[in-house]
Structure formats: structure tokens, C-alpha cells
Design a protein around this motif. Structure first.
Motif, PDB file in Angstrom:
ATOM      1  N   GLU A 311       0.606  -1.161   0.050  1.00  0.00           N
ATOM      2  CA  GLU A 311      -0.100   0.162   0.096  1.00  0.00           C
ATOM      3  C   GLU A 311       0.801   1.297   0.009  1.00  0.00           C
ATOM      4  O   GLU A 311       1.777   1.162   0.620  1.00  0.00           O
ATOM      5  CB  GLU A 311      -0.896   0.186   1.082  1.00  0.00           C
ATOM      6  N   VAL A 312       0.662   2.092  -1.027  1.00  0.00           N
ATOM      7  CA  VAL A 312       1.262   3.290  -0.815  1.00  0.00           C
ATOM      8  C   VAL A 312       0.121   4.607  -0.520  1.00  0.00           C
ATOM      9  O   VAL A 312      -1.034   4.642  -1.406  1.00  0.00           O
ATOM     10  CB  VAL A 312       1.991   3.724  -2.109  1.00  0.00           C
ATOM     11  N   ALA A 313       0.649   5.532   0.197  1.00  0.00           N
ATOM     12  CA  ALA A 313      -0.241   6.655   0.485  1.00  0.00           C
ATOM     13  C   ALA A 313       0.278   7.840  -0.185  1.00  0.00           C
ATOM     14  O   ALA A 313       1.473   8.054  -0.337  1.00  0.00           O
ATOM     15  CB  ALA A 313      -0.436   7.015   2.002  1.00  0.00           C
ATOM     16  N   LEU A 314      -0.404   8.486  -1.084  1.00  0.00           N
ATOM     17  CA  LEU A 314       0.116   9.830  -1.552  1.00  0.00           C
ATOM     18  C   LEU A 314      -0.268  10.879  -0.803  1.00  0.00           C
ATOM     19  O   LEU A 314      -1.509  11.328  -0.565  1.00  0.00           O
ATOM     20  CB  LEU A 314      -0.302   9.978  -2.929  1.00  0.00           C
ATOM     21  N   VAL A 342      -1.005  -3.707  -5.512  1.00  0.00           N
ATOM     22  CA  VAL A 342      -0.455  -2.327  -4.704  1.00  0.00           C
ATOM     23  C   VAL A 342      -1.583  -1.441  -4.953  1.00  0.00           C
ATOM     24  O   VAL A 342      -2.217  -1.166  -5.750  1.00  0.00           O
ATOM     25  CB  VAL A 342       0.723  -1.831  -5.393  1.00  0.00           C
ATOM     26  N   SER A 343      -2.059  -0.996  -3.569  1.00  0.00           N
ATOM     27  CA  SER A 343      -3.000  -0.220  -3.610  1.00  0.00           C
ATOM     28  C   SER A 343      -2.736   1.134  -3.151  1.00  0.00           C
ATOM     29  O   SER A 343      -1.587   1.198  -2.339  1.00  0.00           O
ATOM     30  CB  SER A 343      -4.461  -0.610  -2.621  1.00  0.00           C
ATOM     31  N   VAL A 344      -3.372   2.035  -3.583  1.00  0.00           N
ATOM     32  CA  VAL A 344      -3.243   3.659  -3.349  1.00  0.00           C
ATOM     33  C   VAL A 344      -4.023   4.096  -2.623  1.00  0.00           C
ATOM     34  O   VAL A 344      -5.209   3.720  -2.747  1.00  0.00           O
ATOM     35  CB  VAL A 344      -3.121   4.344  -4.787  1.00  0.00           C
ATOM     36  N   ALA A 359     -11.117   7.374  -6.568  1.00  0.00           N
ATOM     37  CA  ALA A 359     -10.845   6.517  -5.336  1.00  0.00           C
ATOM     38  C   ALA A 359     -11.363   5.134  -5.877  1.00  0.00           C
ATOM     39  O   ALA A 359     -10.742   4.029  -5.513  1.00  0.00           O
ATOM     40  CB  ALA A 359     -11.444   6.792  -4.187  1.00  0.00           C
ATOM     41  N   ALA A 360     -12.540   4.900  -6.634  1.00  0.00           N
ATOM     42  CA  ALA A 360     -12.750   3.849  -6.990  1.00  0.00           C
ATOM     43  C   ALA A 360     -11.921   2.862  -7.932  1.00  0.00           C
ATOM     44  O   ALA A 360     -11.641   1.833  -7.992  1.00  0.00           O
ATOM     45  CB  ALA A 360     -14.204   3.928  -7.727  1.00  0.00           C
ATOM     46  N   LYS A 361     -11.183   3.706  -8.535  1.00  0.00           N
ATOM     47  CA  LYS A 361     -10.200   3.345  -9.752  1.00  0.00           C
ATOM     48  C   LYS A 361      -9.183   2.536  -8.796  1.00  0.00           C
ATOM     49  O   LYS A 361      -8.542   1.609  -9.442  1.00  0.00           O
ATOM     50  CB  LYS A 361      -9.851   4.479 -10.816  1.00  0.00           C
TER      51      LYS A 361
END
Lengths: 647, 260
Positions: A311-314, A342-344, A359-361
Motif C-alpha cells: 500500500e502506498v499513500a500519496l 498495490v493499492s493507493v 478512489a474507486a479506480k
């Protein structure tokens, strides 16, 4: 330098979460101490789990360890069980890497992110065997520094720190290290702390409280005496002009044990010009400086590969506003190297349907809940605070969220805002009710939770003069809201303890006299005041009373706009007439547009430092009506001069 | 990268500072290492897919171990873009490659010592393992005193201990779970006495500190190391995987504690 690990280890079987104290994170460094190398102990005054992810601390950690004449280790507030064991065994505060005691470091530098952690700062100094007050420290005692968002009013801690840094730390940290190194190079026999203080005062962005003396009259501060020629009348913050030059942290720490925000974090921009009047972060971190999109993608890809995170947070104050957001998200999500796992995450969603679509994408894997922050219950309230989200914006966002499969929506609100009426508080329940209704169109069971925080007016914001609600008033409003919400099935209300809001307010706008109060709270056992199981407003009230002070002078008192404020000599670049104008506009319920896409209104953040916004596009993000004055449907270019890259 | 079996059992040690992490932390570290190695891990179905990996009985935080096991599942259909080939069987050399790769990606103090393919007929580690051997170092009593306490525990018909289960205080009988208990002399830590114990894992595991509470409540736990896990088969004690890579093999129990 001796490692204390042999003494520490026997304690670890008997304390909660011993992994807090052993270091060993991926990316952790074990620098070698030696003469001529300034050793920094970077300290976060809360638990390891809260402090480890702090990006500011990690950035400074890397920058210092890259210097040939500096090194940095880290420490966090030991939990109460460990503190007790350490005191019983005579073990001082230590670094988690080499387990070296705080007294053996040249500098201890605290990150101040929350007012209620201040008593932990005192506790850590004491546990670190560093004389508590600056005035008690001699030529060989560790130098005590502080940085972070709370330093825009450091007065409550002024007596305990040698110097305070305002603004971005990337550049100034090495300048300070050089100054400290030069001072330490002098003969200890003739070395004087005042010389260090004078030298530090000469570094731009550094405030040395002991060179100033506030003057009080009754509840108010009425003046500030400058005691030394080295001290400037105003200390201006430091600002890094181009984030692209600082791709830090390069090796984000991956802890052995679970921490908050346990994921890769990549800062996509710093600053925010949405102009929410209650938001200190948005005011003090201006102007907007975006990281080049290609660099963001590179930092994400490299970070994922080396950390193994999925997971990566921008991160930023409003990530959906990042000019390159869609491209960056697509590049990360579609990269075959990440194998679709990997989820953003975008920690701060804008309230509109467009953002939800993004966000849905990206959250195809785990679609749990979405959070929006309308902050005010009515349109009138939101105009006051300049969070220009219409009811329709919110409903469209919530409709999009529920229709895309989310079943839980969380809404953030503040109560106790200036000019607030009961109808504004009840408006929170009404918005919640409408959101539940929208959800029921798509799912049988939906949850809408409204988290309600008590507003604390903060220094360097348009509301810095305004009164804060009393504990009783906040409690009354919460009861009113809960009564209303009880009749709405599917709506949950969560609220912040009003007593904690009050304590935060006392310290946030406190003056130098608060130092004695903080010490009294700490001596009374008041550490970890951020933690509800340890918090006690009574300690603060007793500390105030014993020092002849009254809580209401700090919290519920309206300040005159021409009164001296304890932080008047510290500047985030914002012109006082801008803040005052914004305060007047707030009371008149007049909004202000985002200057990224409208002409400059000269708040001072750019002009004071000869900076410009660094944004990659002159087109407001599609669907972003908030503060842009634009239509909801799509982004429209606005006539404005922009600088695509920093000069 | 190489060929891997669809089911892989690995054996690892957990010594040094890493032992202060919890079992949950260990699972996170394994998951990260699997992703870094780009191994085609099979995921569970459902709303929140998780990698399919199963541990044996959790190692209590701060205890070290010379014999920890995980069963891993790989799938050629995994979404992970992988350079590994999943086969029904893999040679010891091929298994050596993946074992070394995982070992190099795990935090220091975790050493993957062996691996072997499974054919799916083996029971789960949680079900199969019946007891564990421990070396426990304690303080607060001389070796002689401790010897007497141990003898009286072994002679007792019942040894009630209090523990918290699902938030409730319960009383359990420790005695049936103690297969072996003996004093082994002085420990590595000055002043500490070393115990050797074999403790049952059924119906529920016994932690070293629970063992101590059954011996004497004044004892202080200094160090604990799980040295073996045992599967009982036809009256024989077998290891789920020996350190030299033998599935369900027997080995002489080691009584040394690994260094820091």
C-alpha cells in the motif's frame, strides 16, 4: 559511546510491546559516533507506533546521516511501564539504534505535532538526564531543539528549549548542525551557552526564546523585550522552494512491528491554498509546492520494491488537488511489476464525485470505507470557515461512493466554530440523515458515521483572535447532536472529549507562563495526555491555579485584533492584514477562492519569501468546485499566471 | 528465478532482537518478503484477500526459537507478476534457491534453515504439532530450591494455574501439559537457572510464563527458547521438518540457546 542494550534487555520480557525499544527497522542506520561529528537524537514525544511513521523526522534522519560531520539516531517516548522500569534500573532515555543514552548526544531535537505531547517532552528531557530548563544547562549539556507545526507558538515550551525551528527543516537542519559543531569545537572550559544561542539566532528560521522576554499585564501579554542584539524582531519561517530537489525519505523506515500509517508514504505536495480558516497546517505551509509527477512515480516504485509494502499513500493536505494525480495513480496501479496487488490511498479526499471515481479506480482490492470532511453542518457555517463545499457536492460524493460499492461513509465535522448556532450543529445530523437516505438507494445496510471534533483556534490562522467554546458548551452541543441523531437509524455520532479540546486550547495559544503549568502537570504524573486513559484536565486546571492563571483567559476569551499575541514575533509569512481580513470575512460569512486558480490576494506566503506556487497545471481539477468558483462538471482553465517549475 | 513447489514448508530460527516482535509482526515480515521476492503466493478468496500461509503454534513475544515453521502455498494463477515457475515437485537445489532468497529478504535474526515441498496430504502444523521443547532461564531461586519445586510439580496430581482466556480469568490444570521438566544447571545469564521442559500444545499451548506460575509465582522469566516442535506419529516424536531438510524426521533435541 557505550550501548545500554545489556541493561535494557532484561526489562524487555516484562513490558508491553518490547519491539518499540529495539530498532532494527529496514532503513535504520547505526552511525558511528566520534569527535568532530555532531550527534543528533531525533525525538518524537509519543509512542514508537505513533512517532515512527513521522515523515519530517525521517527526512531529517536521512539528511543528517548523509553529512560527513553529523549523525542522527531516533528515540520515542517510552510507554509508562518501560519508563517505570528504566527509572528503577537507572537507565536514561536511549536511542533505538545504538541504544546510547540521551546525555551522550550533542543535540536532542523534538518533533512537535500536537500540544498535548508537550508534557512528554519534559518527561523525556528528565529521563534523558538533561537539565529541564535552558537556564540550568551548562556548556556540556545536550542542546535541546524543537521543530514541527506546533512551533508557530512555542512559548509554552520556551523555557525548556535552546532553540526552535520554524518551517521546512531540509535546509536549516544542516546549517544548525554546522553552528552547533563550531560551538562544540571550542574549549569546553571557556565555552558559553550564550554564544551558541547568539549563533543559532543568526540562522534564518531559528528562534531562540531565551533572547526574548515577554511582558505581561494580568491575563494578557502586552509586549516582548529583545534581550540581545543577535535576536531579530521577527523570526521568519524557512521554506523549501522546490520539493523536487528533496526526494526524501529515500529509504523510508519499515518497522519490525506494527505502527500507524504502516505503508509507504510519498509526499506529493506541501502547502495548501484551499484557505480553510480553521486549518493551521493550510496557513503555515504555504505556498503549494508540488513534487514533479515523474519523481512521485519513481519514489513509489522504488519504495514498493525495497519495502515489500502493498500500500502506498500519496500524502499532502489535499491530494486530489495534485495536478498529476490521475497519471500518477494510473502509473502505479497499472504497473505490471506490482502485479495488481498495490493499492493507493489518498488520505485526504476532496468532497466531490470526481474524487470518488478516482478512489474507486484505485481501491479495487479492499473497499472498506470512505472519509469526507465537510467540517461544517450548514452552508452558512462552511462559508464562515471557508470550506466551500455545497450540500450538493457532498451528496454527489456520497452517492458516488455508495453506488460504487462502499457501504460505510465517515464524515468529519468540527463544532465550537466561530458564529456557530444550534442549527449549524443540528445540520450535522441532517446531513448525516440525507447521506443515509442516499445509501439506502443502493444497499440495505449502510453506516454513516459523523466524527465531531471540538474546534481549537490556532495561532497564525484567521481565528487566532477568536474565543474557543467552553467545556460545558461543547458538551451541550454534543448532547444536542446526539439527541437528534438518536432518531436516525444508520447514523453514528463519534465525538472528541471536550475536556481534551480545552487543554489543547490552553496550550495552543498559551504564553510563556504556561511553562510552569506544563511542568506541574508533568510532575503530577501527567504524561501521554494525548491518550484518553491518561488525560486529566484537572491537572492542567490545578497547574494554572497554582501559578495564578485562569484557563478562560486562554480559551474562552475573545482577543482584540490589536492585542499583542504571544507568537507575534514568529512569522509563517502571512501578512497580519490578510489574517485580519480573513477573520472579518469569516464573521461576515464571505468565502475566499483558492489562489492557485485565481489571482493572488497577497497573503504573504509567496511574496514575503519571493516564492511562487509550484503547480504543474493551470487548470483546476475536474469536478473541484471547492473554493475555485468553478462549475461542478469539469475543470475550466482560469486566467492566472503560474510558474510550472521553481526558479 | 527458479522452480518452486505448489506447497512449501520452511523452517526458520528467530533469535536476537527480532524476538521482541510478535507473531503478528512475523506474519507481516513474511508477507513483505514474499512480495519482494515476487513469489506467486496463492491468496484467499473474498472481500479482503490474504496470502495463504499457515504457522504452527504462535511463539510468544520475546521468546526465541530454533524451530519455527510456516507452510506456504503458491499458485501459477497468482496475480503476482512472477519469474518463478510453480511445479508439483521441486528438487532440493531448487528449494535451496527459494529458501535462500526468502532468508535474504527477512529481517536479521530470522534465518531460514530448511525447506521442503509438501504434497498436500500432510495435516496442518496447528493440528499436527503436539508438543514443544523449551529451554527456559529463570531468576529468583537457587538451582537446588528450584529442583525441589520441580519435583513437587511433577509429583502433584493437579497443578492449577490462573490465566486469562478470551478476556476471562480461568483456572486450568497445568500438570497434564508438562511432559518433561528438569533443572539443567545455571543459565547463560548470571544468576539464572536453566530449565528444560517439554510442554503439550493440546488442548491448548502452555507459555513459558504460565509454566513458571505453576512452579512458583516468585520466579522471574529471564529468557526462553523454543528448541523443537514435535509431531507424535506411531509412538515416535518427529519434527515437522528437520534442520537438514527432512520432512517428518527425527533429530536429537538440541539444548543450546542460539546467540544474540
Amino acid at each position: 559511546m557505550t550501548s545500554l542494550f545489556g541493561q535494557i534487555e532484561p526489562l524487555l520480557f516484562h513490558v508491553e510491546k518490547p519491539a518499540r525499544y529495539v530498532g532494527g527497522e529496514l532503513g535504520s542506520q547505526e552511525p558511528v559516533h566520534g569527535p568532530g561529528i555532531v550527534s543528533w537524537l531525533l525525538a518524537y514525544p509519543d509512542t514508537y507506533e505513533i512517532g515512527l511513521p513521522n515523515q519530517g523526522l525521517q527526512i531529517l534522519y536521512e539528511i543528517l546521516n548523509e553529512q560527513p560531520d553529523a549523525l542522527a539516531e531516533r528515540t520515542y517516548a517510552p510507554w509508562t511501564d518501560m519508563e517505570k522500569a528504566m527509572r528503577a534500573e537507572g537507565i536514561p532515555l536511549f536511542s533505538v539504534e545504538n541504544h546510547i543514552g540521551a546525555p551522550d548526544f550533542d543535540v536532542i531535537a523534538f518533533n512537535l505535532s500536537a500540544e498535548l505531547t508537550y508534557t512528554n517532552v519534559l518527561n523525556m528531557l528528565d529521563l534523558g538526564r538533561i537539565p529541564l530548563r535552558t537556564i540550568e544547562r551548562g556548556p556540556t549539556d545536550t542542546v535541546v531543539l524543537a521543530g514541527g507545526h506546533c512551533t508557530y507558538n512555542p512559548e509554552p515550551l520556551a523555557d525548556f528549549v535552546d532553540a526552535v525551528v520554524l518551517g521546512d527543516g531540509e535546509e536549516v537542519v544542516t546549517e544548525i548542525s554546522t553552528v552547533v559543531g563550531a560551538w562544540l569545537g571550542q574549549d569546553p572550559a571557556s565555552r558559553k551557552r550564550i554564544d551558541l544561542h547568539r549563533a543559532l539566532a543568526g540562522v534564518a528560521g531559528v528562534y531562540v526564546p531565551s533572547l526574548y522576554r515577554p511582558i505581561f499585564d494580568g491575563p494578557r501579554q502586552i509586549g516582548l523585550e529583545i534581550l540581545d542584539d543577535a535576536a531579530t524582531e521577527v523570526v521568519e519561517k524557512r521554506t523549501v522552494a522546490d520539493l523536487g530537489e528533496w526526494p526524501y525519505p529515500k529509504n523510508q523506515l519499515v518497522p519490525l512491528t506494527e505502527v500507524v500509517h504502516d505503508r509507504l508514504n510519498v509526499e506529493v505536495f506541501r502547502g495548501c491554498t484551499r484557505g480553510c480558516r480553521f486549518c493551521q497546517a493550510g496557513m503555515i505551509t504555504r505556498p503549494v509546492r508540488e513534487r514533479p509527477a515523474a519523481q512521485v512515480v519513481e519514489m513509489v516504485n522504488r519504495g514498493i520494491a525495497r519495502s515489500g509494502y502493498d500500500e502506498v499513500a500519496l500524502t499532502s493536505l489535499s491530494t486530489a488537488d495534485f495536478s498529476g494525480i490521475e497519471g500518477v495513480v494510473a502509473d502505479v496501479v497499472d504497473d505490471p511489476a506490482h502485479g495488481g496487488r498495490v493499492s493507493v490511498s489518498l488520505p485526504s479526499l476532496r468532497v466531490d464525485a470526481f474524487t470518488v471515481a478516482t478512489a474507486a479506480k484505485i481501491q479495487q482490492v479492499r473497499r472498506t470505507g470512505l472519509t469526507f470532511a465537510p467540517e461544517g453542518g450548514t452552508w452558512r457555517m462552511r462559508k464562515v470557515i471557508n470550506k466551500l463545499i455545497s450540500d450538493e457536492d457532498l451528496f454527489a460524493a456520497v452517492d458516488a461512493a455508495f453506488s460504487q460499492g462502499w457501504r460505510r461513509v465517515k464524515l468529519y465535522f468540527l463544532i465550537g466554530l466561530p458564529t456557530e448556532r444550534d442549527e449549524d450543529v443540528l445540520g450535522i445530523a441532517e446531513l448525516g440523515r440525507r447521506c443515509v437516505e442516499i445509501g439506502r438507494k443502493y444497499h440495505q445496510n449502510v453506516t454513516v458515521s459523523a466524527s465531531v471534533g471540538g474546534f481549537v483556534p490556532k495561532p497564525q490562522t484567521p481565528f487566532q483572535w477568536h474565543a474557543q467554546d467552553s467545556v460545558d458548551e461543547l458538551a451541550r452541543k454534543i448532547a444536542l447532536l446526539r439527541g437528534e441523531a438518536r432518531q436516525i437509524r444508520g447514523l453514528q455520532i463519534k465525538w472528541h472529549e471536550p475536556a481534551a479540546t480545552s487543554a489543547e486550547g490552553i496550550v495552543a495559544r498559551g504564553d510563556r507562563r504556561l511553562g510552569n503549568v506544563l511542568e506541574a502537570v508533568w510532575r503530577d504524573g501527567g504524561t501521554f495526555q494525548e491518550w484518553s486513559e491518561h488525560f486529566d484536565l484537572g491537572r492542567f486546571l490545578k497547574g494554572l491555579e497554582d501559578n495564578g492563571l485562569r484557563a478562560e483567559d486562554y480559551t474562552t476569551r475573545m482577543r482584540d485584533v490589536d492585542e499583542v499575541l504571544p507568537w507575534d514575533h514568529l512569522s509563517a509569512g502571512l501578512h497580519r492584514d490578510f489574517l485580519e481580513g480573513e477573520y472579518r470575512d469569516a464573521l461576515a460569512e464571505v468565502g475566499l477562492e483558492d489562489c492557485r486558480w485565481t489571482p493572488c490576494y497577497d497573503c504573504g506566503a509567496c511574496t514575503t519569501f519571493d516564492l511562487e506556487h509550484v503547480v504543474a497545471s493551470n487548470q483546476p481539477p475536474a469536478g473541484g468546485s471547492q473554493g475555485t468558483g468553478q462549475g461542478l462538471d469539469l475543470g475550466v482553465p482560469v486566467p492566472v499566471i503560474l510558474s510550472p517549475t521553481a526558479t | 528465478m527458479g522452480t518452486i513447489p505448489a506447497r512449501l514448508r520452511i523452517r526458520y530460527t528467530k533469535t536476537g532482537r527480532i524476538r521482541y516482535t510478535s507473531q503478528r509482526d512475523m506474519a507481516r515480515a513474511i508477507e513483505r518478503a514474499l512480495r519482494q521476492a515476487k513469489l506467486p503466493v496463492a491468496y484467499s478468496e473474498g472481500f479482503s484477500p490474504r496470502p495463504l500461509l499457515s504457522f504452527s503454534l504462535a511463539l510468544p513475544t520475546a521468546c526465541e526459537s530454533l524451530a519455527e515453521y510456516i507452510d506456504l502455498r503458491f499458485s501459477p494463477d497468482s496475480e503476482v507478476a512472477s519469474e518463478w515457475t510453480v511445479a508439483d515437485e521441486a528438487t532440493p537445489e531448487e528449494i535451496g534457491v527459494v529458501v535462500d532468497r526468502l532468508g535474504s529478504l527477512l529481517p536479521g535474526g530470522i534465518d531460514v534453515v530448511a525447506g521442503c515441498g509438501l504434497d498436500g496430504s500432510e495435516g496442518s502444523l496447528q493440528e499436527e504439532v503436539t508438543s514443544c521443547s523449551w529451554i527456559v532461564e529463570v531468576a529468583g531461586m537457587s538451582a537446588k530450591q528450584l529442583d525441589e519445586r520441580v519435583a513437587s510439580l511433577l509429583n502433584a496430581a493437579q497443578v492449577p494455574i490462573e490465566r486469562v482466556r478470551k478476556g476471562r480469568q480461568v483456572t486450568d490444570d497445568l500438570r497434564p501439559s508438562v511432559h518433561h521438566l528438569s533443572v539443567e544447571g545455571s543459565g547463560a545469564t548470571p544468576g539464572a537457572v536453566r530449565l528444560h521442559a517439554e510442554l503439550a500444545t493440546k488442548p491448548r499451548g502452555v507459555r513459558p510464563n504460565e509454566l513458571l506460575s505453576g512452579i512458583d509465582s516468585t520466579l522471574r522469566l529471564v529468557r526462553a527458547s523454543r528448541t523443537s516442535q514435535w509431531i507424535e506419529r506411531n509412538g515416535r516424536r518427529l519434527e515437522p521438518l528437520t534442520a537438514d531438510g527432512q520432512l517428518l524426521g527425527s533429530a536429537v533435541p538440541t539444548t543450546t540457546i542460539g546467540g544474540r
